[in-house]
Write an enzyme that holds these catalytic residues in place. Structure first.
Site, mmCIF file in Angstrom:
data_model
loop_
_atom_site.group_PDB
_atom_site.id
_atom_site.type_symbol
_atom_site.label_atom_id
_atom_site.label_comp_id
_atom_site.label_asym_id
_atom_site.label_seq_id
_atom_site.Cartn_x
_atom_site.Cartn_y
_atom_site.Cartn_z
ATOM 1 N N ARG A 104 31.193 38.875 27.048
ATOM 2 C CA ARG A 104 30.324 39.957 26.549
ATOM 3 C C ARG A 104 31.145 40.952 25.734
ATOM 4 O O ARG A 104 32.259 41.304 26.118
ATOM 5 C CB ARG A 104 29.654 40.688 27.719
ATOM 6 N N GLY B 201 38.222 39.841 39.988
ATOM 7 C CA GLY B 201 39.216 38.779 39.783
ATOM 8 C C GLY B 201 40.405 39.225 38.946
ATOM 9 O O GLY B 201 41.562 38.916 39.272
ATOM 10 N N ILE B 202 40.171 39.956 37.852
ATOM 11 C CA ILE B 202 41.271 40.421 37.003
ATOM 12 C C ILE B 202 41.955 41.628 37.650
ATOM 13 O O ILE B 202 43.184 41.686 37.762
ATOM 14 C CB ILE B 202 40.751 40.788 35.589
ATOM 15 N N HIS C 200 35.958 47.621 38.112
ATOM 16 C CA HIS C 200 35.620 46.270 38.574
ATOM 17 C C HIS C 200 35.800 45.335 37.381
ATOM 18 O O HIS C 200 35.035 45.404 36.415
ATOM 19 C CB HIS C 200 34.175 46.226 39.094
ATOM 20 N N LEU C 201 36.817 44.482 37.457
ATOM 21 C CA LEU C 201 37.168 43.632 36.313
ATOM 22 C C LEU C 201 37.081 42.164 36.721
ATOM 23 O O LEU C 201 38.011 41.614 37.318
ATOM 24 C CB LEU C 201 38.592 43.955 35.842
ATOM 25 N N GLY D 268 32.256 39.874 34.482
ATOM 26 C CA GLY D 268 31.657 41.128 34.019
ATOM 27 C C GLY D 268 32.597 42.260 34.404
ATOM 28 O O GLY D 268 33.298 42.154 35.409
ATOM 29 N N ASN E 124 44.169 40.669 40.566
ATOM 30 C CA ASN E 124 45.234 39.679 40.365
ATOM 31 C C ASN E 124 46.179 39.942 39.211
ATOM 32 O O ASN E 124 47.310 39.448 39.220
ATOM 33 C CB ASN E 124 44.613 38.295 40.153
ATOM 34 N N GLU F 88 31.571 41.882 47.969
ATOM 35 C CA GLU F 88 30.159 42.215 47.777
ATOM 36 C C GLU F 88 29.285 41.599 48.868
ATOM 37 O O GLU F 88 28.311 42.201 49.305
ATOM 38 C CB GLU F 88 29.715 41.761 46.385
ATOM 39 N N MET G 177 41.063 35.241 31.881
ATOM 40 C CA MET G 177 42.270 36.055 31.709
ATOM 41 C C MET G 177 43.545 35.292 32.068
ATOM 42 O O MET G 177 44.598 35.536 31.501
ATOM 43 C CB MET G 177 42.129 37.336 32.545
ATOM 44 N N ARG G 178 43.445 34.334 32.999
ATOM 45 C CA ARG G 178 44.656 33.551 33.347
ATOM 46 C C ARG G 178 45.133 32.737 32.150
ATOM 47 O O ARG G 178 46.321 32.721 31.830
ATOM 48 C CB ARG G 178 44.356 32.585 34.507
ATOM 49 N N HIS H 216 27.016 46.352 39.189
ATOM 50 C CA HIS H 216 28.185 46.197 40.076
ATOM 51 C C HIS H 216 28.217 47.290 41.147
ATOM 52 O O HIS H 216 29.273 47.585 41.705
ATOM 53 C CB HIS H 216 29.527 46.277 39.309
ATOM 54 N N ASN I 85 22.893 34.914 46.800
ATOM 55 C CA ASN I 85 22.967 35.471 45.448
ATOM 56 C C ASN I 85 22.510 34.377 44.484
ATOM 57 O O ASN I 85 23.256 33.459 44.175
ATOM 58 C CB ASN I 85 24.430 35.881 45.191
HETATM 59 P P1 AMP Z 1 35.443 37.295 39.107
HETATM 60 O O1 AMP Z 1 34.225 37.336 38.214
HETATM 61 O O2 AMP Z 1 35.622 38.562 39.906
HETATM 62 O O3 AMP Z 1 35.542 36.050 39.931
HETATM 63 O O4 AMP Z 1 36.725 37.264 38.128
HETATM 64 C C1 AMP Z 1 36.931 36.247 37.199
HETATM 65 C C2 AMP Z 1 38.086 36.650 36.294
HETATM 66 O O5 AMP Z 1 39.251 36.882 37.097
HETATM 67 C C3 AMP Z 1 38.469 35.590 35.275
HETATM 68 O O6 AMP Z 1 38.662 36.186 34.003
HETATM 69 C C4 AMP Z 1 39.796 35.096 35.789
HETATM 70 O O7 AMP Z 1 40.625 34.705 34.723
HETATM 71 C C5 AMP Z 1 40.366 36.335 36.422
HETATM 72 N N1 AMP Z 1 41.485 36.013 37.320
HETATM 73 C C6 AMP Z 1 41.443 35.344 38.485
HETATM 74 N N2 AMP Z 1 42.717 35.169 38.955
HETATM 75 C C7 AMP Z 1 43.550 35.750 38.053
HETATM 76 C C8 AMP Z 1 44.968 35.911 37.946
HETATM 77 N N3 AMP Z 1 45.796 35.440 38.866
HETATM 78 N N4 AMP Z 1 45.456 36.568 36.853
HETATM 79 C C9 AMP Z 1 44.635 37.044 35.899
HETATM 80 N N5 AMP Z 1 43.300 36.929 35.946
HETATM 81 C C10 AMP Z 1 42.755 36.285 37.002
#
Ligand code: AMP
Length: 395
Positions: free
Chosen positions: A237, A327-328, A204-205, A208, A331, A381, A280-281, A176, A10
Site C-alpha cells: 500500500r 513483523g517488521i 505497528h509495522l 499493514g 524483528n 492481537e 522487508m526481509r 490496528h 479472523n
Molecule cells: P506481519 O504482517 O506483522 O506478519 O509482518 C509481516 C512483515 O514483517 C513482512 O514485511 C516481513 O518481511 C516482516 N518481517 C518478518 N520477520 C522479519 C525480519 N526478521 N526482519 C525484517 N522484517 C521481517
C-alpha cells in the site's frame, strides 16, 4: 472456576486465521490458518501443542473450513469452549468498544460494509458460519477501529465539506486498534507505569503499518484514516499520496477508479518502490547487496515512519516511550535504527546490542543511557481479542 477457553477467529476474504486462547496459558493450545478458501487448493494448517499438521480441503469455503476446525478446537479445549471472539475490521462510529453479537450488532456491521468493502463482508461470513455451528456460544465482535474512537474531532475530521462527514461518514477512523491497545498496555506493565498515567508513541509495522499516539490508555491520533490506505508506506500500500494523483492518472493515462485503487493498494508501498518485493526481509538482503530499488524502499519507509511519529507527538502531553511492534517492528533492528536517526530532535539513542537482541518474539527496552525509552513489544492481537471477549462474558 476452571480457566476459560476462547476461540478467536479472523476471517479474510479467502482465509481464516484462528487461535484457541486459554486465559491461564501464555501460549495458544491450538492455532492455525485456512487459506485459498473457495478454490481447489483450499488448505487448513494448524499447530496443536508442538505438532504441525495440514489438511487439503478442496473447494471448501468458510463454513466448511470452520466445520473442520471445530473438532480440533473442541479437542484442544478439553471439550469446553466458553466463547468466540471475532475480529471485525470496520466498526464505523457505531462501535466504541467490543460487544456481544446480537441481531442489531450484525445489522450495524452490515451497514458499515461500504466503509470496508473488502473486509467487513468476509468478517460477516465468518460470524454467520460460527453461529451456524456454535449457536449456543456467546460471540463477541472486536473492532480494529474501536480503540481510536477516543480521538478528538480535530484529529479525526478531514478538511472537506461538512455534509460529507454528517451524511456520508467521511472521517478518519484508524485501524490496528487491537494491537496499539495491547502493546501500549504491555509497555506500561514492562516499565511499571500506570496505564492511566502514561503516554506512548506506537508503531505497528507489519504488512499493514500504522502509528498511534496513546495517552493514558486512549488513542488520541493515528496514521490510518477512513480506510487502511492512509499514512505510512506499507508492504503493497502506498500510504499518503497527493489526492490529486487520482484525477491526474485518470486524465493522463485514462485509468479507471478500480485501476487506481488496485495500484495504490496492491502494487505500491515497498513492492512498488523496490520493484522487487513487499517483504522487508527480502529487501534487507537485497539492500546489503546494493539493489537500488531495495535501498530506496528502505529509506522511504523509515523516513516516512519517522515523519509520522514526529507528527503523532503533537497529540502527547509527555512521552514515556516509543514502541515498535508487528513483523517488521519486532524483528528489524535496521528499520528501528534508521528511523530513529531521523528523529534526532527527540534525543533518541539506541543501545545497539539491545536493539540487535530484540527479534523473534524477544521484547524489551533498547534505548541507550540518556535517551527517551524505546521498546520492542511483541503484539498479540489474538490475546487482546480473547481478553475483550472474556470481559464481556463476565458482564
Ligand atoms: P506481519 O504482517 O506483522 O506478519 O509482518 C509481516 C512483515 O514483517 C513482512 O514485511 C516481513 O518481511 C516482516 N518481517 C518478518 N520477520 C522479519 C525480519 N526478521 N526482519 C525484517 N522484517 C521481517
Amino acid at each position: 472456576m476452571s480457566a476459560r477457553n476462547i476461540l478467536v477467529i479472523n476471517c479474510g476474504s479467502s482465509s481464516i486465521k484462528f487461535a484457541l486462547v486459554n486465559e491461564a496459558q501464555a501460549t495458544f493450545p491450538l492455532q492455525g490458518l485456512a487459506e485459498r478458501l473457495g478454490s481447489p487448493e483450499a488448505v487448513l494448517h494448524w499447530q496443536l501443542g508442538d505438532e504441525k499438521q495440514s489438511l487439503e480441503i478442496p473447494g471448501a469455503a468458510h463454513l466448511a473450513a470452520l466445520e473442520q476446525l471445530l473438532p480440533l478446537a473442541q479437542e484442544a479445549a478439553g471439550g469446553k469452549i466458553d466463547g468466540i471472539g471475532h475480529r471485525v475490521v470496520h466498526g464505523g462510529e457505531h462501535f466504541t468498544g467490543s460487544c456481544l453479537i446480537t441481531d442489531e450488532v450484525l445489522a450495524a456491521i452490515r451497514a458499515n460494509a461500504q466503509l470496508a468493502p473488502l473486509h467487513n463482508p468476509a468478517n460477516l461470513i465468518g460470524i454467520d458460519a460460527a453461529f451456524a455451528l456454535f449457536a449456543e456460544l456467546p460471540q463477541v465482535a472486536v473492532f480494529d477501529t474501536a480503540f481510536h474512537q477516543t480521538m478528538p474531532e480535530h484529529a479525526y475530521r478531514y478538511a472537506v465539506p461538512e455534509f460529507l462527514y454528517k451524511e456520508h461518514n467521511v472521517r478518519r477512523y484508524g485501524f490496528h486498534g487491537t494491537s496499539h491497545h495491547f502493546v501500549s498496555k504491555r509497555a506500561a506493565e514492562m516499565t511499571n507505569l500506570p496505564v492511566e498515567d502514561s503516554c506512548w508513541l506506537t508503531a505497528h509495522l507489519g504488512n499493514g503499518c500504522s502509528t498511534c499516539a496513546v495517552v493514558n490508555g486512549e488513542s488520541r491520533d493515528t496514521s490510518m484514516g477512513m480506510t487502511p490506505l492512509e499514512g505510512l508506506v506499507m508492504g503493497t500500500r502506498s500510504g499518503d499520496v497527493d489526492p490529486n494523483l487520482h484525477s491526474y492518472l485518470h486524465r493522463t493515462l485514462g485509468w479507471s477508479l478500480e485501476q487506481i485503487d488496485r495500484m495504490l493498494n496492491h502494487d505500491s508501498g515497498l513492492k512498488g518502490l523496490s520493484g522487487l518485493s513487499n517483504d522487508m526481509r527480502t529487501l534487507y538482503e537485497a539492500r546489503i547487496s546494493g539493489h537500488p530499488g531495495a535501498m530506496l524502499a528502505f529509506e522511504v519507509f523509515c523516513y516516512r515512519l519517522a515523519k509520522s511519529l514526529a507528527g503523532m507527538a503533537c497529540a502527547l502531553p509527555k512521552l514515556d516511550g516509543l514502541i515498535f511492534t508487528g513483523g517488521i517492528g519486532e524483528n528489524s533492528s535496521a528499520v528501528r535504527s534508521r528511523t530513529l536517526e531521523h528523529l534526532k530532535l527527540f534525543n533518541f539513542k539506541l543501545d545497539e546490542q539491545a536493539n540487535a537482541r530484540c527479534t523473534r518474539g524477544v521484547g524489551g527496552e533498547i534505548q541507550a543511557a540518556g535517551s527517551p525509552r524505546v521498546l520492542v513489544v511483541p503484539t498479540n492481537e489474538e490475546r487482546q481479542i480473547a481478553l475483550d471477549t472474556l470481559a464481556l462474558l463476565d458482564v
